[in-house]
Motif scaffolding. Sequence first.
Motif, short mmCIF file in Angstrom:
data_model
loop_
_atom_site.label_atom_id
_atom_site.label_comp_id
_atom_site.label_asym_id
_atom_site.label_seq_id
_atom_site.Cartn_x
_atom_site.Cartn_y
_atom_site.Cartn_z
N UNK A 267 0.66 -1.45 -0.23
CA UNK A 267 0.32 0.35 -0.19
C UNK A 267 0.68 1.25 -0.25
N UNK A 268 0.88 2.04 -1.06
CA UNK A 268 1.86 3.18 -0.88
C UNK A 268 0.44 4.70 -0.25
N UNK A 269 1.80 5.01 0.56
CA UNK A 269 0.49 5.93 0.92
C UNK A 269 2.06 7.43 1.21
N UNK A 270 0.69 8.16 1.51
CA UNK A 270 1.39 9.36 1.99
C UNK A 270 1.25 10.04 3.61
N UNK A 271 2.16 10.17 3.89
CA UNK A 271 2.14 10.66 5.32
C UNK A 271 2.02 11.89 5.15
N UNK A 272 1.11 12.66 6.04
CA UNK A 272 1.11 14.29 6.34
C UNK A 272 1.00 13.71 8.04
N UNK A 273 0.75 15.22 7.90
CA UNK A 273 1.28 15.85 9.31
C UNK A 273 0.75 14.71 10.39
N UNK A 274 -0.51 14.46 10.28
CA UNK A 274 -1.87 13.80 11.21
C UNK A 274 -2.15 12.79 10.63
N UNK A 275 -1.95 12.77 9.66
CA UNK A 275 -2.75 11.17 9.27
C UNK A 275 -1.64 10.51 8.10
N UNK A 276 -2.05 9.75 7.60
CA UNK A 276 -1.51 8.83 6.30
C UNK A 276 -2.39 8.23 5.43
N UNK A 277 -2.38 8.71 3.55
CA UNK A 277 -3.46 8.39 3.40
C UNK A 277 -3.41 7.97 1.91
N UNK A 278 -3.96 6.25 1.28
CA UNK A 278 -3.40 5.96 0.05
C UNK A 278 -4.14 6.51 -1.01
N UNK A 279 -4.00 6.00 -2.01
CA UNK A 279 -4.46 6.22 -3.72
C UNK A 279 -5.94 5.74 -3.52
N UNK A 280 -6.48 4.75 -2.60
CA UNK A 280 -7.63 3.99 -2.93
C UNK A 280 -8.74 4.85 -2.51
N UNK A 281 -8.22 6.32 -1.75
CA UNK A 281 -9.30 6.79 -0.73
C UNK A 281 -9.26 6.54 0.67
N UNK A 282 -8.12 5.62 0.89
CA UNK A 282 -8.07 5.07 2.38
C UNK A 282 -7.51 6.17 3.18
N UNK A 283 -7.69 6.46 4.36
CA UNK A 283 -7.57 7.44 5.41
C UNK A 283 -7.23 6.83 6.48
N UNK A 284 -5.63 6.82 7.27
CA UNK A 284 -5.30 6.15 8.75
C UNK A 284 -5.19 7.71 9.60
N UNK A 285 -5.93 7.83 10.33
CA UNK A 285 -5.33 8.81 11.69
C UNK A 285 -4.81 8.53 12.57
N UNK A 286 -3.11 9.54 12.18
CA UNK A 286 -2.68 9.04 13.31
C UNK A 286 -2.41 9.37 14.61
N UNK A 287 -3.14 10.43 15.19
CA UNK A 287 -3.69 10.69 16.79
C UNK A 287 -3.64 9.67 17.66
N UNK A 288 -4.47 8.36 17.39
CA UNK A 288 -4.54 7.97 18.57
C UNK A 288 -3.35 6.46 18.85
N UNK A 289 -3.24 6.33 16.98
CA UNK A 289 -1.60 5.09 17.20
C UNK A 289 -0.92 5.82 17.63
#
Length: 122
Positions: A49-71
């Motif tokens: 899964x190729x993701x773009x990691x921004x300051x508070x989240x990681x998003x993939x090209x398939x419109x999936x997003x992972x918030x990093x605050x809880x992690x």
Amino acid sequence: MAVLMGMFRRGERRHAVDLRRDGEFGFLSEAEAARLRTFVREASAERGIEVTVERGRATSGASRSLGLANLAAVCHNDSRGHRSWRSLVDEDVVRSMGGPQALRTLPRDPRPGPTPPPLHPR
């Protein structure tokens, strides 16, 4: 004293006043937040899964997003320290980005149907 600290696996001080705090996660230092973001990028790449990691989240090209605050909070509060972060990130990436959701993104037709039992002549 330095020998004893090495023996008990004490690393950098996590709450030292002189460490610069991360802008997104104030409870992490900039180095800790960078390490967390690197772990997320690596764990995603290992699962294809190729993701773009921004300051508070990681998003993939398939419109999936992972918030990093809880992690980030889970990693920060883990009693095992930095050495457990990679396994925590792996578990979170599998659960939120690489788990069963991947099958739901496929069109209906390519999914294999039930396999018929083999017929053997007598």
